[in-house]
Design an enzyme around this catalytic site. Sequence first.
Site, PDB file in Angstrom:
ATOM      1  N   SER A  38      65.034  10.259  37.654  1.00 39.37           N
ATOM      2  CA  SER A  38      63.961  11.162  37.012  1.00 39.37           C
ATOM      3  C   SER A  38      62.679  10.764  36.856  1.00 39.37           C
ATOM      4  O   SER A  38      62.690   9.289  36.885  1.00 39.37           O
ATOM      5  CB  SER A  38      64.575  11.323  35.591  1.00 39.37           C
TER       6      SER A  38
ATOM      7  N   TYR B 249      68.596   9.432  28.044  1.00 41.18           N
ATOM      8  CA  TYR B 249      68.012   9.636  29.187  1.00 41.18           C
ATOM      9  C   TYR B 249      67.021   8.806  30.093  1.00 41.18           C
ATOM     10  O   TYR B 249      67.318   8.222  31.051  1.00 41.18           O
ATOM     11  CB  TYR B 249      67.554  11.230  29.357  1.00 41.18           C
TER      12      TYR B 249
END
Length: 256
Positions: free
Chosen positions: A145, A168
Amino acid sequence: MKDLLKNKTILIAGAGGLLGSRLVVGILSQGGNVIAADINVEETKKLLSELDANIAQSCLQVVPLDITNKNSIKEIFLKNPNIDGAVNATYPRNKSYGAHFFDVTPESFNENISLHLGSSFLFTQQCAAYFKTNKKEFSLVNISSIYGVVAPDFSIYENTSMTMSVEYAAIKSGLLHLNKYVVNYINDSKFRINAVSPGGLFDSQPKPFLEAYKKKTHGNGMLDSQDILGAILFLLSNQSRYVTGQNIIVDDGFSL
């Protein structure tokens, strides 16, 4: 380029997800064979059918996979001796995932790290073991990401209940270095690991977030999962034969 993956067999872990399901269709359209693996086989079949994928065709098999279970992963590799590449598009997490920073407990943080980064390690390890046994070219693509590359911009979450979870960021940044570690450890030009780091994927987020996010890009805003496919297909193909340990960012300038 048509038939980019002709006669290649690609394993998609997380084939029932937003990105994974589109990947299955994309690989089939490029002449590839797909092993679509997911923890929920029936839901995966239903979603693929909705995307006009013929689940009865010989070039597509839908199989069960628990990405957190070593034996579940090994079973797929044992039953399929001709896999040319794999994509890990899974997203395992607990029920507390996504809490705001001060609401995250150490127990929940550690569990999410174990579920997501731990399973990514396990899948990557088994891909490497499969290569060592078969000694044929293999390309693995892990999905990271932009928040594995740059710090979150928390301003885009204002006026929403959303946040960017701390787990995350830790998982996706760790995954990028895990890729480099493993591919250097195996040290063979025939075995490649790369990452694709998408910007935000549209999934019916609230309007204030979508508007704020778009202002940080060069005009497109949130991406559709289709926008990520080209980079992944390239990394799975022979067009990227000596590209290894790299990370392709697809975010319309968000991280600049």
